[in-house]
Design a protein around this motif. Structure first.
Motif: not given
Length: 167
Positions: A135-157
């Motif tokens: 359930n991981a995601l990699m989110i690329g920002s407009g400035h080229g920084v990659a942000f990671l979500v390790r487990d999207r289902l573990a995030l708060d509601a």
């Protein structure tokens, strides 16, 4: 032990090679023949899916000098040197919470809480969100920084609700 690239042989950790830092702060790998290779760069084979497995030590010419099958199997000193070098090279903040998004269309400004503090970035397109294993995601920002979500289902509601609008 063979390396992961092009079938070339590279020494495994142990008496075959030593790793140190020179006075200028650069990594130096000394091979079994006693040759010092200055400016060695560690490169993970699978930085997100298996960060402890498969690290190549690459010389300034781009050729692999040594292969580490499992980083945690190394003695403390070379492991710390490699981890320090990787920390400088790999800047991937982990998103812990989505606080706000400016709009549910793109481009939008996301305000997030990461393992490195709160920040904002521009999501230019939904295509900048890549699904990874599990359930991981990699989110690329407009400035080229990659942000990671390790487990999207573990995030708060609240975070899941905001994120689901873009998936």
């Amino acid at each position: 032990m063979t390396s992961g690239g092009a079938g070339s042989a590279a020494p495994s950790p142990g008496p075959d090679w030593r790793l140190a830092r020179n006075p200028q702060g650069r990594l130096v790998l000394t091979d079994a023949q006693g040759q010092a290779h200055v400016g060695v760069v560690p490169v993970r084979a699978f930085p997100i899916a298996a960060p402890d497995e498969g690290v190549s030590l690459v010389g300034t010419d781009g050729h692999e000098l040594a292969w580490v099958a499992r980083l945690s199997s190394l003695p403390v000193q070379p492991r710390q040197l490699i981890e320090e070098e990787l920390a400088v090279r790999e800047f991937t903040p982990v998103i812990r919470r989505l606080d706000a998004v400016s709009t549910f269309s793109t481009p939008s400004i996301w305000t997030v809480n990461t393992d490195r503090g709160q920040t904002s970035f521009v999501l230019k397109s939904e295509d900048d969100i890549r699904r990874l294993a599990g359930n991981a995601l990699m989110i690329g920002s407009g400035h080229g920084v990659a942000f990671l979500v390790r487990d999207r289902l573990a995030l708060d509601a609240h975070s899941r609700k905001l994120l689901d609008r873009f998936l």
